[in-house]
Design an enzyme around this catalytic site. Structure first.
Site, mmCIF file in Angstrom:
data_model
loop_
_atom_site.group_PDB
_atom_site.id
_atom_site.type_symbol
_atom_site.label_atom_id
_atom_site.label_comp_id
_atom_site.label_asym_id
_atom_site.label_seq_id
_atom_site.Cartn_x
_atom_site.Cartn_y
_atom_site.Cartn_z
ATOM 1 N N ASP A 1 -2.827 2.566 -28.309
ATOM 2 C CA ASP A 1 -2.291 1.210 -28.513
ATOM 3 C C ASP A 1 -3.140 0.128 -27.857
ATOM 4 O OD1 ASP A 1 -0.167 2.230 -29.922
ATOM 5 O OD2 ASP A 1 1.193 2.241 -28.217
ATOM 6 N N LYS B 1 -7.039 -0.926 -31.210
ATOM 7 C CA LYS B 1 -8.173 -0.417 -32.006
ATOM 8 C C LYS B 1 -8.063 -0.829 -33.466
ATOM 9 C CE LYS B 1 -7.121 3.737 -30.864
ATOM 10 N NZ LYS B 1 -6.049 3.428 -29.907
ATOM 11 N N ASN C 1 1.004 10.652 -35.980
ATOM 12 C CA ASN C 1 1.758 10.519 -34.723
ATOM 13 C C ASN C 1 1.469 9.233 -33.965
ATOM 14 O OD1 ASN C 1 -0.794 11.762 -34.480
ATOM 15 N ND2 ASN C 1 -0.382 12.329 -32.389
ATOM 16 N N HIS D 1 -1.770 2.199 -36.238
ATOM 17 C CA HIS D 1 -2.402 0.922 -35.975
ATOM 18 C C HIS D 1 -1.564 -0.145 -36.623
ATOM 19 C CE1 HIS D 1 -6.083 2.713 -34.717
ATOM 20 N NE2 HIS D 1 -6.418 3.155 -35.895
ATOM 21 N N PRO E 1 9.889 1.835 -26.762
ATOM 22 C CA PRO E 1 9.376 0.752 -25.924
ATOM 23 C C PRO E 1 8.156 1.241 -25.143
ATOM 24 C CG PRO E 1 11.539 1.478 -25.163
ATOM 25 C CD PRO E 1 11.229 2.263 -26.381
HETATM 26 P P1 GDP Z 1 -4.032 0.761 -31.744
HETATM 27 O O1 GDP Z 1 -3.253 2.024 -31.901
HETATM 28 O O2 GDP Z 1 -5.034 0.866 -30.656
HETATM 29 O O3 GDP Z 1 -4.589 0.258 -33.005
HETATM 30 O O4 GDP Z 1 -3.011 -0.328 -31.211
HETATM 31 P P2 GDP Z 1 -1.711 -0.901 -31.957
HETATM 32 O O5 GDP Z 1 -2.097 -1.539 -33.200
HETATM 33 O O6 GDP Z 1 -0.629 0.091 -31.984
HETATM 34 O O7 GDP Z 1 -1.235 -1.960 -30.864
HETATM 35 C C1 GDP Z 1 -1.925 -3.040 -30.606
HETATM 36 C C2 GDP Z 1 -1.026 -4.226 -30.817
HETATM 37 O O8 GDP Z 1 -1.661 -5.319 -30.232
HETATM 38 C C3 GDP Z 1 -0.800 -4.613 -32.252
HETATM 39 O O9 GDP Z 1 0.510 -5.082 -32.390
HETATM 40 C C4 GDP Z 1 -1.810 -5.721 -32.500
HETATM 41 O O10 GDP Z 1 -1.408 -6.628 -33.506
HETATM 42 C C5 GDP Z 1 -1.824 -6.357 -31.163
HETATM 43 N N1 GDP Z 1 -3.057 -7.017 -30.756
HETATM 44 C C6 GDP Z 1 -4.335 -6.594 -30.898
HETATM 45 N N2 GDP Z 1 -5.181 -7.447 -30.292
HETATM 46 C C7 GDP Z 1 -4.424 -8.430 -29.731
HETATM 47 C C8 GDP Z 1 -4.708 -9.581 -28.935
HETATM 48 O O11 GDP Z 1 -5.844 -9.883 -28.603
HETATM 49 N N3 GDP Z 1 -3.652 -10.334 -28.539
HETATM 50 C C9 GDP Z 1 -2.368 -10.031 -28.846
HETATM 51 N N4 GDP Z 1 -1.396 -10.827 -28.409
HETATM 52 N N5 GDP Z 1 -2.058 -8.954 -29.578
HETATM 53 C C10 GDP Z 1 -3.071 -8.156 -30.010
#
Ligand code: GDP
Length: 423
Positions: free
Chosen positions: A12, A15, A37, A40, A304
């Site tokens: 999370d 990426k 599991n 993004h 959460p």
């Molecule tokens: P991943 O599994 O690494 O792709 O992460 P996720 O997508 O599950 O979680 C990242 C969350 O952070 C998502 O809801 C994105 O929209 C959000 N996000 C990514 N970059 C930023 C940022 O620079 N600022 C904010 N506020 N949210 C971000």
């Protein structure tokens, strides 16, 4: 050029956004491990999508998306994601490795039954069947995609698989048995639906490398969830490292030239396990709230997220085992409200200050040692150049860069694709 985008921490890290951003410049985007599991969250002109199995390049019409051999392929899930894209009128290119393994119904059930049996001792599994899936894969009782197209062989194999599974279901878990013919019929149906996507993707990738195509390897979760190098046993069942990307995609290890490691400006984690710089109570609630989508709930599980201060010990380790060539820091905007910024720069374990990330039991004993910086206390969303960030925000990034020993090439200040500042 082959680039891997992977996580430095517990997953999370954002990426999805970075991959989506880089996908536009990529000829091919590949998923190389994990399954449905984790997910993004991608926000773009088509809307907001939670992708679990499809590679993040799927929104770029000219980008080929590959589900590599290392992935746990839940066909039912895949078809749901494909249908959602089709319904939204999105045109895409997708291929699936004939060597990817198929996640079966009993994997999900085993996950569920086992967590139920363990009760208080459970691992906090996402119950997507990932652990039983990889157990079967390495016990050589799994099914590779090509096997779906040899029906007699498939039926015979399933019969053998369920002989054993049903003993476990009946006597260990006291649950109904599975009819292998039902599983077979379903698989044959699914096999026909995905047939057009199935091919030798390793060959395609190796050829693409020879033609100097831009290839993006998209990791799921992060370093600390890696089976070998993470917070075992609170890890996932596949390798989350760039090193594994070569295996999970079917390409030479030396072809990966850029390992872009993503970290959040603070810590967040889903699931059980040690988390040294974790916050609790009101402080945690506030950070979760400020994080919005980024802070509150996991994209796949809806659970959460646990949140905490930036952990430089964990992140430096996470970058090292990934072999990071550059780091992207996301969610800097989320910290704009903080008066003081705490950065965990050491672990106090039984009175000794430790800078190297230890094994799990010692992590439980570790108390965070913080360096405290002043906050910038102003909204940084909308700022479109790194130099225009408040000095205190730049100091925070500089400090972390020194701690983790890798160049921070970009900083993200909002969830949207264009909210990215090159340094
Ligand atoms: P991943 O599994 O690494 O792709 O992460 P996720 O997508 O599950 O979680 C990242 C969350 O952070 C998502 O809801 C994105 O929209 C959000 N996000 C990514 N970059 C930023 C940022 O620079 N600022 C904010 N506020 N949210 C971000």
């Amino acid at each position: 050029m082959v680039k891997a985008i992977v996580g430095a921490n517990w997953g999370d890290e954002g990426k999805g956004k970075i991959t989506d951003m880089c996908a536009g410049e990529s000829d091919i985007v590949v998923r190389f491990q994990g399954g449905s599991n984790a997910g993004h969250t991608i926000i773009n002109e088509h809307g907001k999508f939670a992708l679990h199995l499809l590679p993040s390049g799927i929104f770029h019409e000219n980008t080929l998306n590959i589900i590599g051999n290392g992935v746990a392929l839940n066909i039912e899930y895949l078809l749901k994601e494909v249908d959602a894209l089709k319904d939204a009128g999105i045109k895409f290119q997708l291929l699936i490795s004939e060597r990817a393994q198929v996640l079966l119904k009993h994997h999900v059930l085993l996950d569920e039954y086992e967590e139920e049996r363990l009760a208080e001792r459970k691992f906090g599994s996402t119950k997507s069947g990932i652990a039983p899936f990889y157990a079967d894969k390495y016990s050589k009782t799994g099914i590779q995609v090509w096997e779906l197209y040899h029906e007699d062989r498939l039926k015979e194999k399933l019969k053998g698989i369920y002989e054993k599974i049903n003993i476990q279901f009946k006597y260990l878990y006291n649950k109904p048995e599975i009819d292998y013919i039902e599983v077979y019929d379903n698989l044959v149906k699914y096999a026909a639906l995905i047939k057009g996507y199935v091919t030798d993707t390793g060959k395609i990738l190796r050829n693409a490398i020879k033609e100097n195509k831009n290839i993006l390897l998209e990791g799921q979760l992060g370093s600390l969830k890696d089976t070998d190098h993470g917070i075992y046993p609170y890890v996932t069942s596949s390798s989350t490292l760039a090193g594994y990307a070569a295996v999970g995609a079917g390409i030479p290890p030396h072809s990966i030239k850029d390992v872009m490691v993503i970290t959040k400006a603070y810590s967040s984690a889903v699931g059980a396990g040690p988390f040294v710089s974790e916050l609790f109570g009101e402080e945690a609630d506030e950070l979760r709230k400020r994080g919005g989508d980024a802070g509150e709930f996991g994209a796949t599980t809806g659970r959460p997220r646990r949140v905490g201060y930036f952990d430089a010990v964990a992140t430096r380790y996470g970058c090292e085992i990934q072999g990071a060539t550059e780091v992207v820091m996301t969610c800097l905007d989320v910290l704009s409200y903080m008066d003081k910024l705490y950065i965990c720069t050491g672990y106090d374990i039984n009175g000794e200050i430790v800078k190297d990330f230890p094994t799990t039991e010692l992590l439980y004993k570790a108390k965070p040692v913080y360096t405290v910086l002043d906050g910038w206390k102003s909204d940084i969303t909308g700022i479109d150049s790194y130099s225009n960030l408040p000095d205190k925000a730049k100091e925070y990034v500089d400090f972390i860069e020194k701690e983790i020993n890798v160049k921070i090439s970009m900083v993200s200040n909002g969830p949207k694709r264009e909210e990215i500042l090159k340094r």
